[in-house]
Write a protein that holds these residues in place. Structure first.
Motif, PDB file in Angstrom:
ATOM      1  N   ARG A  92       0.840  -1.211   0.000  1.00  0.00           N
ATOM      2  CA  ARG A  92       0.000   0.000   0.000  1.00  0.00           C
ATOM      3  C   ARG A  92       0.865   1.248   0.000  1.00  0.00           C
ATOM      4  O   ARG A  92       0.583   2.217  -0.721  1.00  0.00           O
ATOM      5  CB  ARG A  92      -0.921  -0.007   1.219  1.00  0.00           C
ATOM      6  CG  ARG A  92      -1.821   1.217   1.325  1.00  0.00           C
ATOM      7  CD  ARG A  92      -2.689   1.153   2.576  1.00  0.00           C
ATOM      8  NE  ARG A  92      -3.587   0.013   2.548  1.00  0.00           N
ATOM      9  CZ  ARG A  92      -4.422  -0.302   3.544  1.00  0.00           C
ATOM     10  NH1 ARG A  92      -4.462   0.454   4.640  1.00  0.00           N
ATOM     11  NH2 ARG A  92      -5.207  -1.351   3.450  1.00  0.00           N
ATOM     12  N   ASP A  93       1.935   1.231   0.791  1.00  0.00           N
ATOM     13  CA  ASP A  93       2.835   2.392   0.830  1.00  0.00           C
ATOM     14  C   ASP A  93       3.533   2.590  -0.513  1.00  0.00           C
ATOM     15  O   ASP A  93       3.767   3.716  -0.944  1.00  0.00           O
ATOM     16  CB  ASP A  93       3.881   2.208   1.928  1.00  0.00           C
ATOM     17  CG  ASP A  93       3.266   2.237   3.321  1.00  0.00           C
ATOM     18  OD1 ASP A  93       2.128   2.719   3.462  1.00  0.00           O
ATOM     19  OD2 ASP A  93       3.932   1.749   4.261  1.00  0.00           O
ATOM     20  N   ALA A  94       3.878   1.478  -1.164  1.00  0.00           N
ATOM     21  CA  ALA A  94       4.583   1.571  -2.436  1.00  0.00           C
ATOM     22  C   ALA A  94       3.730   2.242  -3.514  1.00  0.00           C
ATOM     23  O   ALA A  94       4.255   2.883  -4.429  1.00  0.00           O
ATOM     24  CB  ALA A  94       5.005   0.170  -2.896  1.00  0.00           C
ATOM     25  N   TYR A  95       2.418   2.106  -3.414  1.00  0.00           N
ATOM     26  CA  TYR A  95       1.524   2.704  -4.400  1.00  0.00           C
ATOM     27  C   TYR A  95       1.308   4.205  -4.182  1.00  0.00           C
ATOM     28  O   TYR A  95       0.728   4.876  -5.051  1.00  0.00           O
ATOM     29  CB  TYR A  95       0.158   2.018  -4.355  1.00  0.00           C
ATOM     30  CG  TYR A  95       0.051   0.779  -5.228  1.00  0.00           C
ATOM     31  CD1 TYR A  95      -0.054   0.885  -6.606  1.00  0.00           C
ATOM     32  CD2 TYR A  95       0.043  -0.501  -4.665  1.00  0.00           C
ATOM     33  CE1 TYR A  95      -0.151  -0.238  -7.411  1.00  0.00           C
ATOM     34  CE2 TYR A  95      -0.054  -1.630  -5.450  1.00  0.00           C
ATOM     35  CZ  TYR A  95      -0.158  -1.499  -6.825  1.00  0.00           C
ATOM     36  OH  TYR A  95      -0.254  -2.612  -7.610  1.00  0.00           O
ATOM     37  N   GLU A  96       1.758   4.737  -3.054  1.00  0.00           N
ATOM     38  CA  GLU A  96       1.420   6.107  -2.669  1.00  0.00           C
ATOM     39  C   GLU A  96       1.707   7.145  -3.751  1.00  0.00           C
ATOM     40  O   GLU A  96       0.874   7.995  -4.052  1.00  0.00           O
ATOM     41  CB  GLU A  96       2.168   6.488  -1.382  1.00  0.00           C
ATOM     42  CG  GLU A  96       1.526   5.950  -0.112  1.00  0.00           C
ATOM     43  CD  GLU A  96       2.258   6.410   1.134  1.00  0.00           C
ATOM     44  OE1 GLU A  96       3.312   7.076   0.985  1.00  0.00           O
ATOM     45  OE2 GLU A  96       1.794   6.111   2.247  1.00  0.00           O
ATOM     46  N   SER A  97       2.884   7.095  -4.331  1.00  0.00           N
ATOM     47  CA  SER A  97       3.285   8.138  -5.282  1.00  0.00           C
ATOM     48  C   SER A  97       3.323   7.639  -6.725  1.00  0.00           C
ATOM     49  O   SER A  97       3.881   8.312  -7.599  1.00  0.00           O
ATOM     50  CB  SER A  97       4.669   8.688  -4.897  1.00  0.00           C
ATOM     51  OG  SER A  97       4.647   9.219  -3.587  1.00  0.00           O
ATOM     52  N   VAL A  98       2.738   6.486  -6.983  1.00  0.00           N
ATOM     53  CA  VAL A  98       2.742   5.944  -8.333  1.00  0.00           C
ATOM     54  C   VAL A  98       1.630   6.596  -9.159  1.00  0.00           C
ATOM     55  O   VAL A  98       0.480   6.677  -8.726  1.00  0.00           O
ATOM     56  CB  VAL A  98       2.549   4.411  -8.316  1.00  0.00           C
ATOM     57  CG1 VAL A  98       2.353   3.881  -9.736  1.00  0.00           C
ATOM     58  CG2 VAL A  98       3.754   3.742  -7.676  1.00  0.00           C
ATOM     59  N   ASN A 156      10.986  -0.196 -12.794  1.00  0.00           N
ATOM     60  CA  ASN A 156      10.023  -0.632 -11.782  1.00  0.00           C
ATOM     61  C   ASN A 156       9.375   0.630 -11.212  1.00  0.00           C
ATOM     62  O   ASN A 156      10.028   1.425 -10.542  1.00  0.00           O
ATOM     63  CB  ASN A 156      10.726  -1.423 -10.679  1.00  0.00           C
ATOM     64  CG  ASN A 156       9.768  -1.914  -9.603  1.00  0.00           C
ATOM     65  OD1 ASN A 156       8.687  -1.381  -9.403  1.00  0.00           O
ATOM     66  ND2 ASN A 156      10.179  -2.952  -8.871  1.00  0.00           N
ATOM     67  N   ASP A 157       8.084   0.812 -11.490  1.00  0.00           N
ATOM     68  CA  ASP A 157       7.400   2.046 -11.098  1.00  0.00           C
ATOM     69  C   ASP A 157       7.356   2.251  -9.581  1.00  0.00           C
ATOM     70  O   ASP A 157       7.124   3.376  -9.124  1.00  0.00           O
ATOM     71  CB  ASP A 157       5.962   2.046 -11.644  1.00  0.00           C
ATOM     72  CG  ASP A 157       5.904   2.357 -13.134  1.00  0.00           C
ATOM     73  OD1 ASP A 157       6.929   2.831 -13.677  1.00  0.00           O
ATOM     74  OD2 ASP A 157       4.848   2.140 -13.748  1.00  0.00           O
TER      75      ASP A 157
END
Length: 275
Positions: free
Chosen positions: A180-186, A212-213
């Motif tokens: 979930r944190d990894a998606y924050e700024s994608v 890797n986005d």
């Protein structure tokens, strides 16, 4: 009966679009590597319990019934397959919270092991369908061959890709990254060139075009993970990337790296020649 669930790495990962259900469509390449757990299942004699579950190796948090190995057993049990009581031992070696698919692999290999042990007669396609119910990437580990994955990481297309002869250096810092944190700024967007096409190019060209986005947001929050990638390039990697949403980072090398364990301090670090 014993089996050895293996990990995977992601070769590139593009977050393509956000779905109406809140999930994201992506494209990536799953590539199996021979970093393994050990999973043993034996008959449990004279017991009223359906199973006993033991774990050794890396500490696994959570209740046993939340472990994907047990979920795989219970799934087949609820589908009315005749499973006798079993004693399950999982030796955990694949790091967790790393983007290496260790838990998903354990689940898929549990399905394959139970199918063989109790002669359930399940086809690969049927086992893939059951594995997919446990997690988006679980089904990949049934056939355990390189695939181009789309959807939420659950739609697979076989690809001809071999990294045989390259050396993989895998580094996992003492950090776990929540997806979930990894998606924050994608910011989802369709790539100009599909990973499927990029993978056909020489590995030496991947550095400039295979991305890797998740790295942008994860590296901002955890600069020490970014530093591992930089160090892998400094050591001579022809390509380096974070796997999945992290926190493991890997580098591909043409030759073995000497004393690699000493170069990354207290991080989990392994070197393998790829098959």
């Amino acid at each position: 009966m014993i089996t050895f669930p293996n990990a995977k790495i992601n070769l590139g990962l593009n977050v393509v679009e956000k779905r109406p259900d809140g999930y994201h469509n992506l494209e990536t390449i799953f590539y199996p590597i021979r970093l393994q757990d050990a999973l043993e299942v034996n008959r449990l004699e004279d017991s009223d319990l359906p199973y006993k579950f033991h774990t050794t190796g890396t500490l696994i948090e959570g209740a046993p019934e939340d472990n994907l190995v047990i979920k795989a057993y219970n799934l087949l049990k609820t589908e009315n397959y005749e499973l006798l009581p079993v004693d399950i031992h999982l030796f955990k070696h694949i790091p967790t919270g790393a983007g290496l698919g260790g838990g998903s692999s354990d689940a898929a290999f549990m399905i394959k092991l139970l199918n063989e042990k109790f002669k359930l007669g399940l086809s690969e396609e049927k086992m893939e369908a059951y594995a997919a119910r446990l997690g988006a990437d679980c089904a990949f580990f049934i056939k355990d061959k390189p695939v181009f994955a789309t959807g939420i990481g659950n739609v697979f297309e076989p690809i001809e890709l071999s990294l045989k002869g390259y050396y993989l250096v895998l580094v996992k810092p003492n950090i776990s990254v929540a997806t979930r944190d990894a998606y924050e700024s994608v910011k989802p967007q369709h790539p100009e060139v599909s990973l499927k096409e990029i993978a056909k190019q020489p590995v030496e060209t991947w550095k400039d075009c295979m991305k890797n986005d998740f790295e942008y947001s994860v590296f901002q929050k955890y600069p020490e993970i970014a530093a591992i990638k930089d160090k892998l390039y400094d050591l001579g990697a022809v390509y380096a990337s974070m796997s999945g949403s992290g926190s493991a980072v890997y580098g591909l090398f043409k030759e073995a790296v000497e004393n690699v364990d000493e170069k990354f301090g207290e991080c989990f670090c392994r070197q393998r020649e790829l098959e």
